[in-house]
Design a protein around this motif. Structure first.
Motif, PDB file in Angstrom:
ATOM      1  N   SER A 183       0.831  -1.212   0.000  1.00  0.00           N
ATOM      2  CA  SER A 183       0.000   0.000   0.000  1.00  0.00           C
ATOM      3  C   SER A 183       0.859   1.252   0.000  1.00  0.00           C
ATOM      4  CB  SER A 183      -0.927   0.000   1.220  1.00  0.00           C
ATOM      5  OG  SER A 183      -1.864  -1.034   1.134  1.00  0.00           O
ATOM      6  N   TYR A 184       1.933   1.233   0.779  1.00  0.00           N
ATOM      7  CA  TYR A 184       2.853   2.375   0.811  1.00  0.00           C
ATOM      8  C   TYR A 184       3.429   2.639  -0.574  1.00  0.00           C
ATOM      9  CZ  TYR A 184       7.433   4.595   1.159  1.00  0.00           C
ATOM     10  OH  TYR A 184       8.532   5.391   0.950  1.00  0.00           O
ATOM     11  N   THR A 185       3.922   1.591  -1.221  1.00  0.00           N
ATOM     12  CA  THR A 185       4.559   1.765  -2.527  1.00  0.00           C
ATOM     13  C   THR A 185       3.555   2.244  -3.564  1.00  0.00           C
ATOM     14  OG1 THR A 185       6.102  -0.013  -1.970  1.00  0.00           O
ATOM     15  CG2 THR A 185       5.984   0.654  -4.272  1.00  0.00           C
ATOM     16  N   GLN A 186       2.368   1.662  -3.561  1.00  0.00           N
ATOM     17  CA  GLN A 186       1.340   2.099  -4.516  1.00  0.00           C
ATOM     18  C   GLN A 186       0.975   3.556  -4.290  1.00  0.00           C
ATOM     19  OE1 GLN A 186      -1.726  -0.825  -3.800  1.00  0.00           O
ATOM     20  NE2 GLN A 186      -0.882  -2.277  -5.281  1.00  0.00           N
ATOM     21  N   HIS A 187       0.859   3.966  -3.031  1.00  0.00           N
ATOM     22  CA  HIS A 187       0.554   5.362  -2.730  1.00  0.00           C
ATOM     23  C   HIS A 187       1.663   6.281  -3.238  1.00  0.00           C
ATOM     24  CE1 HIS A 187      -0.710   8.949  -0.554  1.00  0.00           C
ATOM     25  NE2 HIS A 187       0.508   9.030  -0.040  1.00  0.00           N
ATOM     26  N   MET A 188       2.896   5.902  -3.040  1.00  0.00           N
ATOM     27  CA  MET A 188       4.015   6.719  -3.512  1.00  0.00           C
ATOM     28  C   MET A 188       4.047   6.781  -5.032  1.00  0.00           C
ATOM     29  SD  MET A 188       5.575   7.891  -0.813  1.00  0.00           S
ATOM     30  CE  MET A 188       7.303   8.247  -1.146  1.00  0.00           C
ATOM     31  N   ILE A 189       3.754   5.671  -5.675  1.00  0.00           N
ATOM     32  CA  ILE A 189       3.692   5.677  -7.140  1.00  0.00           C
ATOM     33  C   ILE A 189       2.644   6.661  -7.627  1.00  0.00           C
ATOM     34  CG2 ILE A 189       2.947   4.268  -9.120  1.00  0.00           C
ATOM     35  CD1 ILE A 189       4.383   1.899  -7.819  1.00  0.00           C
ATOM     36  N   ASP A 190       1.509   6.705  -6.955  1.00  0.00           N
ATOM     37  CA  ASP A 190       0.410   7.566  -7.389  1.00  0.00           C
ATOM     38  C   ASP A 190       0.646   9.035  -7.078  1.00  0.00           C
ATOM     39  OD1 ASP A 190      -0.939   5.379  -8.353  1.00  0.00           O
ATOM     40  OD2 ASP A 190      -2.231   5.147  -6.587  1.00  0.00           O
TER      41      ASP A 190
ATOM     42  N   GLN B  12      -4.693   5.584 -15.026  1.00  0.00           N
ATOM     43  CA  GLN B  12      -5.006   5.218 -13.650  1.00  0.00           C
ATOM     44  C   GLN B  12      -5.947   4.025 -13.567  1.00  0.00           C
ATOM     45  OE1 GLN B  12      -3.861   6.633 -10.548  1.00  0.00           O
ATOM     46  NE2 GLN B  12      -4.834   4.764  -9.811  1.00  0.00           N
ATOM     47  N   ASP B  13      -6.986   4.000 -14.402  1.00  0.00           N
ATOM     48  CA  ASP B  13      -7.943   2.900 -14.344  1.00  0.00           C
ATOM     49  C   ASP B  13      -7.280   1.557 -14.652  1.00  0.00           C
ATOM     50  OD1 ASP B  13      -9.920   4.673 -13.695  1.00  0.00           O
ATOM     51  OD2 ASP B  13     -10.861   4.694 -15.672  1.00  0.00           O
ATOM     52  N   VAL B  14      -6.410   1.542 -15.646  1.00  0.00           N
ATOM     53  CA  VAL B  14      -5.717   0.308 -16.016  1.00  0.00           C
ATOM     54  C   VAL B  14      -4.790  -0.125 -14.891  1.00  0.00           C
ATOM     55  CG1 VAL B  14      -4.074  -0.737 -17.634  1.00  0.00           C
ATOM     56  CG2 VAL B  14      -5.888   0.767 -18.478  1.00  0.00           C
ATOM     57  N   ARG B  15      -4.062   0.813 -14.332  1.00  0.00           N
ATOM     58  CA  ARG B  15      -3.104   0.491 -13.273  1.00  0.00           C
ATOM     59  C   ARG B  15      -3.818  -0.050 -12.038  1.00  0.00           C
ATOM     60  NH1 ARG B  15      -0.531   4.295 -11.161  1.00  0.00           N
ATOM     61  NH2 ARG B  15      -1.602   6.155 -11.934  1.00  0.00           N
ATOM     62  N   THR B  16      -4.952   0.562 -11.698  1.00  0.00           N
ATOM     63  CA  THR B  16      -5.726   0.105 -10.541  1.00  0.00           C
ATOM     64  C   THR B  16      -6.287  -1.289 -10.778  1.00  0.00           C
ATOM     65  OG1 THR B  16      -6.316   2.376  -9.941  1.00  0.00           O
ATOM     66  CG2 THR B  16      -7.713   0.606  -9.070  1.00  0.00           C
ATOM     67  N   HIS B  17      -6.786  -1.519 -11.976  1.00  0.00           N
ATOM     68  CA  HIS B  17      -7.310  -2.851 -12.315  1.00  0.00           C
ATOM     69  C   HIS B  17      -6.222  -3.914 -12.165  1.00  0.00           C
ATOM     70  CE1 HIS B  17      -9.368  -6.074 -14.528  1.00  0.00           C
ATOM     71  NE2 HIS B  17      -8.194  -6.271 -15.115  1.00  0.00           N
ATOM     72  N   ASN B  18      -5.035  -3.639 -12.664  1.00  0.00           N
ATOM     73  CA  ASN B  18      -3.957  -4.634 -12.609  1.00  0.00           C
ATOM     74  C   ASN B  18      -3.540  -4.936 -11.170  1.00  0.00           C
ATOM     75  OD1 ASN B  18      -3.925  -4.927 -15.378  1.00  0.00           O
ATOM     76  ND2 ASN B  18      -2.247  -3.495 -15.693  1.00  0.00           N
ATOM     77  N   ARG B  19      -3.551  -3.926 -10.323  1.00  0.00           N
ATOM     78  CA  ARG B  19      -3.227  -4.155  -8.913  1.00  0.00           C
ATOM     79  C   ARG B  19      -4.209  -5.152  -8.283  1.00  0.00           C
ATOM     80  NH1 ARG B  19      -2.400   2.222  -7.219  1.00  0.00           N
ATOM     81  NH2 ARG B  19      -0.217   2.412  -7.892  1.00  0.00           N
ATOM     82  N   ARG B  20      -5.459  -4.982  -8.585  1.00  0.00           N
ATOM     83  CA  ARG B  20      -6.470  -5.878  -8.013  1.00  0.00           C
ATOM     84  C   ARG B  20      -6.351  -7.279  -8.615  1.00  0.00           C
ATOM     85  NH1 ARG B  20     -11.222  -1.367  -8.807  1.00  0.00           N
ATOM     86  NH2 ARG B  20     -10.765  -0.115  -6.927  1.00  0.00           N
TER      87      ARG B  20
ATOM     88  N   THR C 263       9.735   6.802 -11.421  1.00  0.00           N
ATOM     89  CA  THR C 263       9.693   6.636 -12.874  1.00  0.00           C
ATOM     90  C   THR C 263       8.260   6.526 -13.369  1.00  0.00           C
ATOM     91  OG1 THR C 263       9.942   4.236 -12.603  1.00  0.00           O
ATOM     92  CG2 THR C 263      11.955   5.520 -12.983  1.00  0.00           C
ATOM     93  N   GLU C 264       8.080   6.811 -14.662  1.00  0.00           N
ATOM     94  CA  GLU C 264       6.747   6.794 -15.258  1.00  0.00           C
ATOM     95  C   GLU C 264       6.393   5.458 -15.887  1.00  0.00           C
ATOM     96  OE1 GLU C 264       6.659   9.970 -18.068  1.00  0.00           O
ATOM     97  OE2 GLU C 264       6.786  11.549 -16.564  1.00  0.00           O
ATOM     98  N   VAL C 265       7.349   4.820 -16.541  1.00  0.00           N
ATOM     99  CA  VAL C 265       7.073   3.620 -17.327  1.00  0.00           C
ATOM    100  C   VAL C 265       8.209   2.618 -17.138  1.00  0.00           C
ATOM    101  CG1 VAL C 265       6.609   2.688 -19.637  1.00  0.00           C
ATOM    102  CG2 VAL C 265       5.891   5.020 -19.068  1.00  0.00           C
ATOM    103  N   SER C 266       7.865   1.340 -16.977  1.00  0.00           N
ATOM    104  CA  SER C 266       8.866   0.279 -16.949  1.00  0.00           C
ATOM    105  C   SER C 266       9.068  -0.254 -18.361  1.00  0.00           C
ATOM    106  CB  SER C 266       8.422  -0.873 -16.044  1.00  0.00           C
ATOM    107  OG  SER C 266       8.567  -0.551 -14.688  1.00  0.00           O
ATOM    108  N   VAL C 267      10.325  -0.418 -18.734  1.00  0.00           N
ATOM    109  CA  VAL C 267      10.674  -1.161 -19.940  1.00  0.00           C
ATOM    110  C   VAL C 267      11.127  -2.539 -19.462  1.00  0.00           C
ATOM    111  CG1 VAL C 267      12.168  -1.296 -21.963  1.00  0.00           C
ATOM    112  CG2 VAL C 267      11.328   0.937 -21.163  1.00  0.00           C
ATOM    113  N   ILE C 268      10.335  -3.558 -19.740  1.00  0.00           N
ATOM    114  CA  ILE C 268      10.591  -4.901 -19.233  1.00  0.00           C
ATOM    115  C   ILE C 268      11.263  -5.719 -20.321  1.00  0.00           C
ATOM    116  CG2 ILE C 268       9.579  -6.987 -18.255  1.00  0.00           C
ATOM    117  CD1 ILE C 268       7.107  -5.257 -17.537  1.00  0.00           C
ATOM    118  N   SER C 269      12.475  -6.183 -20.044  1.00  0.00           N
ATOM    119  CA  SER C 269      13.164  -7.094 -20.953  1.00  0.00           C
ATOM    120  C   SER C 269      13.129  -8.467 -20.304  1.00  0.00           C
ATOM    121  CB  SER C 269      14.606  -6.627 -21.179  1.00  0.00           C
ATOM    122  OG  SER C 269      15.222  -7.366 -22.204  1.00  0.00           O
TER     123      SER C 269
END
Length: 351
Positions: free
Chosen positions: A144-151, A313-321, A227-233
Motif C-alpha cells: 500500500s505504501y509503494t502504490q501510494h508513492m507511485i500515485d 489510472q484505471d488500467v493500473r488500478t485494475h492490474n493491482r487488483r 519513474t513513469e514507465v517500466s521497460v521490461i526485458s
C-alpha cells in the motif's frame, strides 16, 4: 499417495518447492518424501531433478536417472516439476530427460511456467508461478505504501529499465536503447553499469548481480515511484514466460512496455490483466521474430506519450487488483494439474 524426490542442494529455484508443498498441505493431499529405491509400482512420482543437470557433476543428474530406472516397466508416471525456469534456460536438461523417458516408455509430465511444449512430455503450464513468488509477506507489507508513492510522488525519470542476466536478445535491445539516447532518461541497470541515481541505500542501490535474492523476490519502491514507465526485458523472447519482472509492474500498478515473447500482451490479457494499448503502440506484441520485436519495442518507447502515467489510472488500478487474484490462483492451478495427471489425487473434506 504422491511420492516426492527432491534435489538435495539449496538452489535459486527453491521457492518452487514451497509452492508444491504448500499446495499439497493446503488441499490435504497425502504425499511422502522418498528415494528412488522406495518408489512403489503404479505410483506418481514428483521430482525437480533432471538428467544433464548443470553444472557438470550436479547430483540431480544421478537422481533423475535413478528415478527413471526405478519407474521403468512398473506403470509409474513421473512429474518433472520446475516452474521457475524457461525452456531457453533449461532446454539442455528438459529435452534429454524427455527423450530418455520416451526410450523407457515412461509416462512423463512437465510442470513449468512457459508455454513452449517439449516433445516427450505432457506439458502443463503454470503462468501464475512468479506472481505467487512475489506475493510474499515482505512485499505485501509495504504494498500500500509503494502504490501510494507511485500515485503521488513526482517523477524524476521517464523509464525504469532493469537488466539482469546476460541474454542475447536483451543485449540487442539495450544496445539500441542506449544508442537512442534513452539511458539519460532512465533508472537502469546493466552489466556495463547502472544509473548514478538509483535511490536505494545511501543514494545508490545494491549491485543486482551480487544480491540475486533481492532482485528476484523484492524491489526498491523508489525505482518505481520515481519513474513513469517500466521497460521490461523478459527472461526469454521465445515463449510466454512471465517472471517477477512483469509481475512487479502489475502488482504495483506501473505502466509498462514488454519485450517478451510473441503475443505476450494478449496472453497477459487472458490472465485478466489490462495493457496500455490505448496510449502505447503495442503492435510490437505481434512481431514474430525477437529482433523485429525489439525494434518495434524501441519505437513504442520513443513514441510513448508524456501523459501515459496520468491517463492510465484505471488500467493500473485494475492490474493491482487482478494481481492478487492471479497470485492466489497458483495453488488452484497446481492442484488442478496434479488431479489431471493422477485421478486419485483428491481434496480432503478438511479443506
Amino acid at each position: 499417495m504422491l511420492y516426492l524426490i527432491t534435489h538435495p542442494l539449496k538452489r535459486p529455484a527453491e521457492k518452487q518447492l514451497d509452492l508444491l508443498l504448500g499446495t499439497l498441505d493446503l488441499f490435504g493431499i497425502e504425499y511422502k518424501r522418498t528415494t528412488p529405491d522406495q518408489i512403489p509400482a503404479g505410483s506418481t512420482v514428483i521430482t525437480d531433478c533432471f538428467v544433464m543437470e548443470t553444472p557438470f557433476g550436479d547430483p540431480g543428474h544421478d537422481i533423475a536417472q535413478a528415478v527413471i530406472d526405478a519407474c521403468t516397466g512398473r506403470d509409474c508416471r513421473i512429474v518433472f516439476y520446475y516452474p521457475s525456469e524457461s525452456y531457453a534456460t533449461l532446454s539442455a536438461s528438459f529435452v534429454p530427460t524427455a527423450q530418455l523417458c520416451l526410450e523407457h516408455s515412461i509416462e512423463a509430465h512437465l510442470v513449468k511456467c512457459g508455454d513452449w511444449d517439449i516433445i516427450g512430455f505432457t506439458n502443463h503450464n503454470l503462468p501464475e508461478f512468479f506472481a505467487w513468488v512475489i506475493s510474499s509477506d515482505f512485499n505485501l507489507a509495504r504494498l500500500s505504501y509503494t502504490q501510494h508513492m507511485i500515485d503521488t510522488q513526482p517523477k524524476t525519470h521517464r523509464f525504469l529499465f532493469l537488466n539482469g542476466e546476460q541474454r542475447d536478445n536483451r543485449e540487442y535491445l539495450f544496445k539500441q536503447y542506449r544508442e537512442a539516447g534513452l539511458l539519460e532518461q532512465s533508472i537502469y541497470s546493466h552489466r556495463s553499469g547502472k544509473s548514478a541515481e538509483g535511490f536505494g541505500p545511501n543514494e545508490d542501490w545494491q549491485d543486482p548481480f551480487v544480491h540475486p535474492d533481492f532482485r528476484f523476490y523484492a524491489y526498491y519502491p523508489s525505482h518505481f515511484y520515481r519513474t513513469e514507465v517500466s521497460v521490461i526485458s523478459e527472461t526469454t523472447q521465445m515463449e510466454f514466460f512471465p517472471t517477477e519482472k512483469t509481475y512487479k509492474c502489475l502488482m504495483l500498478g506501473h505502466p509498462f512496455i514488454l519485450y517478451g515473447g510473441y503475443n505476450d500482451l494478449n496472453k497477459l490479457r487472458t490472465l485478466g490483466f489490462r495493457t496500455f494499448d490505448s496510449w502505447i503502440d503495442e503492435k510490437y506484441d505481434r512481431c514474430q521474430w525477437p529482433v523485429e520485436r525489439a525494434d518495434a519495442v524501441l519505437k513504442a518507447i520513443e513514441t510513448c506519450p508524456d501523459s501515459i502515467f496520468d491517463v492510465s489510472q484505471d488500467v493500473r488500478t485494475h492490474n493491482r487488483r487482478q494481481f492478487l487474484t492471479v497470485a492466489n490462483r497458483a495453488y488452484f492451478r497446481l492442484i488442478n494439474i496434479l488431479q489431471d495427471i493422477d485421478k486419485n489425487v483428491t481434496i480432503t473434506d478438511n479443506f
